[in-house]
Motif scaffolding. Sequence first.
Motif: not given
Length: 333
Positions: A46-50
Amino acid sequence: MPEGHSVHRIARQFARHFVGHRVAASSPQGRFAEGASIIDGLTMTDARAVGKQLFLEFDDAVWLRVHLGIYGAWDFAGAVAFDATARSAGGRMGQTNQRGTEIDEVDARSSVVGEHESSLSSIGAPRRTRLRMAEAETATAVEGDFPPEPVGQVRLRLLTDTAVADLRGPTACEVLDAAQVQRVIAALGPDPLIDDPTEGEQRMLERVRRRKVPIALLLMDQSVVSGIGNVYRAEMLFRARLDPFTTGANLSDELVRALWRDWSHLLDVGVETGQMLTMDDLDDDAYRAALRNRADRHWVYKREGLPCRVCGTHVTMQLAAARKLYWCPNCQS
């Protein structure tokens, strides 16, 4: 410092080219050797930005958290491409709608690709291109075999069979477990691209309205709302015609909600165009100029001493919490 749109674009690069692939991790610089050894050989899941923070998940619930800070950047090389939602200079982005066409593929043989920053939907042939992603994005040709040798002080290298990502100069780079990731995210304010729009709006409202702190500082507080930096802060306040020194407690609910919705809009524009483009309803010539030149894409940011684009009053700059704040003392009185 990269603002929220840049980190979301970086997360999309990882999602497109690394998720689902086994990754070889190393620390050419040596400063992250222990962390790299934990990741080495795992598959990215997974790859996510917050906001301004990037979270990469691997097998066995191993996570990598990266905050680029002021000097950090990711360099991608190999079979990499800009996000498919990037628009051409001829495309248009309005306040409530958008239109445009995909950008043509670019010959990777050129030394610097594109008419302006971040203008490409494809940056050329696999294994022939290097893409640097930080506050701005640039693409250059790469000669020789894949993978290219690390350039400069590379904190972390992530390598698959077809793509490589080199991290340099981050403020934070650490391996976490799932519980630690959740604690970090829980401390952050809402992000329009991650949170439910209604719930995110309510969270921002509650965190702003209970504080007797100037809104210019609250918008930069990542525990209040995620992803806003110095550029978006100045531009959002001008777009709302809001005095930067009004405290959160003195704002109406309607105005705070409008700020959230404007941030959601501007973040969408930033992710799609790769630019902090904060002027709406530009004609085609002005839109092209804004994409080419930062000076043509903002209302007040870095325009101190110049006439306001609306009223002609000179734009003012003042330090606020050690960061430069730009505003029009007439329009935002």
